[in-house]
Structure formats: C-alpha cells, structure tokens
Design a protein around this motif. Structure first.
Motif, PDB file in Angstrom:
ATOM      1  N   MET A  61       1.090  -1.246  -0.149  1.00  0.00           N
ATOM      2  CA  MET A  61       0.167  -0.002   0.339  1.00  0.00           C
ATOM      3  C   MET A  61       0.789   1.128   0.179  1.00  0.00           C
ATOM      4  SD  MET A  61      -2.836   1.155   2.478  1.00  0.00           S
ATOM      5  CE  MET A  61      -2.950   1.874   3.196  1.00  0.00           C
ATOM      6  N   PRO A  62       0.420   2.397  -0.475  1.00  0.00           N
ATOM      7  CA  PRO A  62       1.286   3.511  -0.925  1.00  0.00           C
ATOM      8  C   PRO A  62       1.178   4.574   0.056  1.00  0.00           C
ATOM      9  CG  PRO A  62      -0.276   3.751  -2.234  1.00  0.00           C
ATOM     10  CD  PRO A  62      -0.392   2.369  -1.559  1.00  0.00           C
ATOM     11  N   HIS A  63       2.639   4.365   0.955  1.00  0.00           N
ATOM     12  CA  HIS A  63       2.876   5.767   1.953  1.00  0.00           C
ATOM     13  C   HIS A  63       1.793   7.362   1.234  1.00  0.00           C
ATOM     14  CE1 HIS A  63       4.428   2.950   4.023  1.00  0.00           C
ATOM     15  NE2 HIS A  63       5.128   2.892   3.105  1.00  0.00           N
ATOM     16  N   THR A  64       1.320   7.440   2.227  1.00  0.00           N
ATOM     17  CA  THR A  64       0.678   9.165   1.464  1.00  0.00           C
ATOM     18  C   THR A  64      -0.268   9.777   3.171  1.00  0.00           C
ATOM     19  OG1 THR A  64      -2.100   8.275   2.285  1.00  0.00           O
ATOM     20  CG2 THR A  64      -0.824   7.887   0.155  1.00  0.00           C
ATOM     21  N   GLU A  65      -0.457  11.137   2.727  1.00  0.00           N
ATOM     22  CA  GLU A  65      -0.774  12.185   4.011  1.00  0.00           C
ATOM     23  C   GLU A  65      -1.953  12.765   3.128  1.00  0.00           C
ATOM     24  OE1 GLU A  65       3.508  12.904   5.636  1.00  0.00           O
ATOM     25  OE2 GLU A  65       3.037  14.945   4.805  1.00  0.00           O
ATOM     26  N   LYS A  66      -2.907  13.135   3.993  1.00  0.00           N
ATOM     27  CA  LYS A  66      -3.935  13.497   3.799  1.00  0.00           C
ATOM     28  C   LYS A  66      -3.132  15.713   4.450  1.00  0.00           C
ATOM     29  CE  LYS A  66      -9.093  14.117   3.992  1.00  0.00           C
ATOM     30  NZ  LYS A  66     -10.085  13.619   3.857  1.00  0.00           N
ATOM     31  N   LEU A  67      -4.188  16.200   3.496  1.00  0.00           N
ATOM     32  CA  LEU A  67      -3.763  17.765   4.051  1.00  0.00           C
ATOM     33  C   LEU A  67      -5.305  18.219   4.786  1.00  0.00           C
ATOM     34  CD1 LEU A  67      -2.771  20.820   3.821  1.00  0.00           C
ATOM     35  CD2 LEU A  67      -4.272  21.010   1.255  1.00  0.00           C
ATOM     36  N   ILE A  68      -5.262  18.415   5.563  1.00  0.00           N
ATOM     37  CA  ILE A  68      -6.237  18.973   6.686  1.00  0.00           C
ATOM     38  C   ILE A  68      -6.828  20.760   6.178  1.00  0.00           C
ATOM     39  CG2 ILE A  68      -6.997  19.182   9.201  1.00  0.00           C
ATOM     40  CD1 ILE A  68      -5.399  16.995   9.812  1.00  0.00           C
ATOM     41  N   SER A  69      -5.479  21.263   6.189  1.00  0.00           N
ATOM     42  CA  SER A  69      -5.686  22.268   6.598  1.00  0.00           C
ATOM     43  C   SER A  69      -4.162  23.527   5.700  1.00  0.00           C
ATOM     44  CB  SER A  69      -5.724  22.833   8.170  1.00  0.00           C
ATOM     45  OG  SER A  69      -4.355  23.241   8.753  1.00  0.00           O
ATOM     46  N   ARG A  70      -4.017  24.551   5.189  1.00  0.00           N
ATOM     47  CA  ARG A  70      -3.254  24.872   5.008  1.00  0.00           C
ATOM     48  C   ARG A  70      -3.473  26.698   4.735  1.00  0.00           C
ATOM     49  NH1 ARG A  70      -1.410  23.983  -0.592  1.00  0.00           N
ATOM     50  NH2 ARG A  70      -0.634  22.523   0.109  1.00  0.00           N
ATOM     51  N   GLU A  71      -2.077  27.091   5.962  1.00  0.00           N
ATOM     52  CA  GLU A  71      -2.094  28.136   6.427  1.00  0.00           C
ATOM     53  C   GLU A  71      -0.486  28.505   5.010  1.00  0.00           C
ATOM     54  OE1 GLU A  71      -1.072  31.094  10.024  1.00  0.00           O
ATOM     55  OE2 GLU A  71      -0.256  29.046  10.503  1.00  0.00           O
ATOM     56  N   GLU A  72      -1.052  30.187   5.040  1.00  0.00           N
ATOM     57  CA  GLU A  72      -0.145  30.909   4.201  1.00  0.00           C
ATOM     58  C   GLU A  72       0.865  31.967   4.942  1.00  0.00           C
ATOM     59  OE1 GLU A  72       0.388  30.963   0.371  1.00  0.00           O
ATOM     60  OE2 GLU A  72      -1.727  29.550   0.717  1.00  0.00           O
ATOM     61  N   ILE A  73       1.817  30.961   4.727  1.00  0.00           N
ATOM     62  CA  ILE A  73       2.862  32.250   6.064  1.00  0.00           C
ATOM     63  C   ILE A  73       3.942  33.400   4.847  1.00  0.00           C
ATOM     64  CG2 ILE A  73       4.999  31.401   7.120  1.00  0.00           C
ATOM     65  CD1 ILE A  73       2.540  30.555   7.773  1.00  0.00           C
ATOM     66  N   PHE A  74       4.413  33.412   3.744  1.00  0.00           N
ATOM     67  CA  PHE A  74       4.712  33.756   3.111  1.00  0.00           C
ATOM     68  C   PHE A  74       4.571  33.917   1.690  1.00  0.00           C
ATOM     69  CE2 PHE A  74       8.694  34.695   0.367  1.00  0.00           C
ATOM     70  CZ  PHE A  74       9.122  36.171   0.749  1.00  0.00           C
ATOM     71  N   THR A  75       4.635  34.969   1.095  1.00  0.00           N
ATOM     72  CA  THR A  75       4.770  35.328  -0.696  1.00  0.00           C
ATOM     73  C   THR A  75       5.319  35.702  -0.681  1.00  0.00           C
ATOM     74  OG1 THR A  75       2.417  34.774  -0.423  1.00  0.00           O
ATOM     75  CG2 THR A  75       2.720  35.613  -2.512  1.00  0.00           C
ATOM     76  N   GLY A  76       6.072  35.950  -1.652  1.00  0.00           N
ATOM     77  CA  GLY A  76       7.481  36.277  -2.491  1.00  0.00           C
ATOM     78  C   GLY A  76       7.434  36.734  -4.279  1.00  0.00           C
ATOM     79  N   ARG A  77       8.214  36.914  -5.026  1.00  0.00           N
ATOM     80  CA  ARG A  77       7.967  36.610  -5.870  1.00  0.00           C
ATOM     81  C   ARG A  77       9.091  35.255  -6.431  1.00  0.00           C
ATOM     82  NH1 ARG A  77      12.660  38.195  -9.600  1.00  0.00           N
ATOM     83  NH2 ARG A  77      14.103  38.174  -7.779  1.00  0.00           N
ATOM     84  N   VAL A  78       9.573  34.733  -6.083  1.00  0.00           N
ATOM     85  CA  VAL A  78      10.141  33.796  -6.191  1.00  0.00           C
ATOM     86  C   VAL A  78       9.182  32.317  -5.865  1.00  0.00           C
ATOM     87  CG1 VAL A  78      11.921  31.841  -6.666  1.00  0.00           C
ATOM     88  CG2 VAL A  78      12.229  34.879  -7.278  1.00  0.00           C
ATOM     89  N   ILE A  79       9.270  32.216  -4.633  1.00  0.00           N
ATOM     90  CA  ILE A  79       9.011  31.503  -3.437  1.00  0.00           C
ATOM     91  C   ILE A  79       7.910  31.501  -3.047  1.00  0.00           C
ATOM     92  CG2 ILE A  79      10.824  30.047  -3.318  1.00  0.00           C
ATOM     93  CD1 ILE A  79      10.891  31.392  -0.534  1.00  0.00           C
ATOM     94  N   HIS A  80       6.477  30.894  -2.204  1.00  0.00           N
ATOM     95  CA  HIS A  80       5.800  31.157  -0.930  1.00  0.00           C
ATOM     96  C   HIS A  80       5.892  29.863  -0.195  1.00  0.00           C
ATOM     97  CE1 HIS A  80       2.458  28.609  -3.859  1.00  0.00           C
ATOM     98  NE2 HIS A  80       2.221  28.809  -2.842  1.00  0.00           N
ATOM     99  N   VAL A  81       5.707  30.492   1.215  1.00  0.00           N
ATOM    100  CA  VAL A  81       5.561  28.779   2.326  1.00  0.00           C
ATOM    101  C   VAL A  81       4.199  29.435   3.144  1.00  0.00           C
ATOM    102  CG1 VAL A  81       7.400  28.395   3.980  1.00  0.00           C
ATOM    103  CG2 VAL A  81       7.794  30.441   2.577  1.00  0.00           C
ATOM    104  N   THR A  82       3.971  27.458   3.504  1.00  0.00           N
ATOM    105  CA  THR A  82       2.722  27.234   3.420  1.00  0.00           C
ATOM    106  C   THR A  82       3.250  26.872   4.781  1.00  0.00           C
ATOM    107  OG1 THR A  82       1.892  25.549   2.483  1.00  0.00           O
ATOM    108  CG2 THR A  82       1.595  27.573   1.503  1.00  0.00           C
ATOM    109  N   ARG A  83       2.584  26.234   5.970  1.00  0.00           N
ATOM    110  CA  ARG A  83       1.966  25.398   7.258  1.00  0.00           C
ATOM    111  C   ARG A  83       1.343  24.981   6.849  1.00  0.00           C
ATOM    112  NH1 ARG A  83       2.203  28.614  11.302  1.00  0.00           N
ATOM    113  NH2 ARG A  83       5.001  28.731  10.935  1.00  0.00           N
ATOM    114  N   ASP A  84       1.261  23.686   6.647  1.00  0.00           N
ATOM    115  CA  ASP A  84       0.475  22.327   6.336  1.00  0.00           C
ATOM    116  C   ASP A  84      -0.268  21.644   7.075  1.00  0.00           C
ATOM    117  OD1 ASP A  84       0.187  23.651   3.481  1.00  0.00           O
ATOM    118  OD2 ASP A  84       1.142  21.460   3.113  1.00  0.00           O
TER     119      ASP A  84
END
Length: 181
Positions: free
Chosen positions: A1-24
């Motif tokens: 059986m493949p390993h998985t993780e299910k996303l429950i929630s996502r919080e936007e931490i930072f949005t920039g020109r090249v990257i953006h960061v979330t806390r999931d």
C-alpha cells in the motif's frame, strides 16, 4: 500500500517573487496529525550543452544564499505555466550565448523533496551554435567550457557541488555510455 498524507488545512505564511511558504496540517497514515512547512516554487530547467570538442558549457556565478560563487550548468526558474523545454533553451542562450540543433530530456530532479515543491527539468543539447548572451539585469556570469571527462573529477573533488548539475551530468554520462547521445 502506498504511503500518503492527507492535507487537513493550509496556512499561507509568506508570498514572494520566487517562492511562497505554507504551513500545512496533515493526517498521517497512523491517524495522527502533523505539521509540514512547504516552500512552493514553479520549478526550473537546466541544460547540459556539449560542443564538438566534447566540452560542457558551465556558468560561474555568485549565489547569495551560499555567499560564494558556484560553478553550474546553465539553468533558470520557470515562469508560472511555462514549458520547461522552452525555458531550458532560453537559459542556454541567455546565460551561455549559444543555441543548439539537438536536444534530449534527461528527466527531472527533485532538489529538496523534504520541504519544497521545486522540480528541475534536465536537458542535454548538442550541435551548438554561437549566439549572444542576454543576461537579466541582476545576473552576472562567466561562461566556462570544461572537458566532459574532467567534470567527474571536479565533482569528486568538490569543485562542482550543485545538485542539478551533478544529476544532469551523470544522466548524460549514462546516455553517452549507451551510445544514445
């Protein structure tokens, strides 16, 4: 059986020109919750260009994050939705000042899969033609041609330690060994 993780929630931490960061917040396969910090990136393209003298084109440039010069194959970030093959061709001309008649995909490289979504698309090129550099305003590079056989020695000696460059080089070396490039 493949390993998985299910996303429950996502919080936007930072949005920039090249990257953006979330806390999931994710649900693990054992039923427990955990937190993942994720750097979202559009990806990049890298190209190993081999000339008729069996030399690869490299660029030497200062990389602020490492506070030093890095020797690497021509590469650049993808714009949102950009075709990686066209980005690789663009970077080859912009950074090394060359174009090519023949290209081949070397697959993809996941540089930091523990916390980043970046995928780098790797290509090789041959039957090269001189063009002219077209660097970005904030880009300063020196083009170097290095004999293909010497690159492995430089990697082993720690003179070349850029991950995408190492991956592209060894994938190209395997194709050449099989007579496929």
């Amino acid at each position: 059986m493949p390993h998985t993780e299910k996303l429950i929630s996502r919080e936007e931490i930072f949005t920039g020109r090249v990257i953006h960061v979330t806390r999931d917040t994710v649900l693990l396969e054992n039923g427990e919750e955990s937190t993942r910090e994720v750097v979202h990136h559009n990806g990049g393209a890298c190209i190993a260009a081999l000339n008729e003298k069996d030399e690869l084109y490299f660029v030497r440039q200062y990389r602020h994050a490492y506070e030093r010069e890095i020797l690497e194959l021509p590469a650049g970030k993808l714009e949102k939705g950009e075709d990686p093959f066209y980005a690789a061709k663009r970077e080859l001309t912009e950074e090394a000042g060359i174009t090519a008649d023949d290209y081949i995909s070397l697959g993809t490289f996941l540089p930091t899969c523990g916390y980043c979504t970046e995928t780098i698309y790797l290509y090789a090129a041959k039957n090269l033609h001189q063009s002219s550099q077209n660097l970005d305003a904030d880009e300063f590079v020196t083009v170097e041609k290095i004999p293909f056989a010497k690159v492995a020695e430089m990697i082993a000696a720690g003179e070349i330690n850029d991950g995408k460059t190492i991956a592209a080089y060894y994938r190209l070396a395997m194709l050449r060994e099989k007579g496929e490039f």
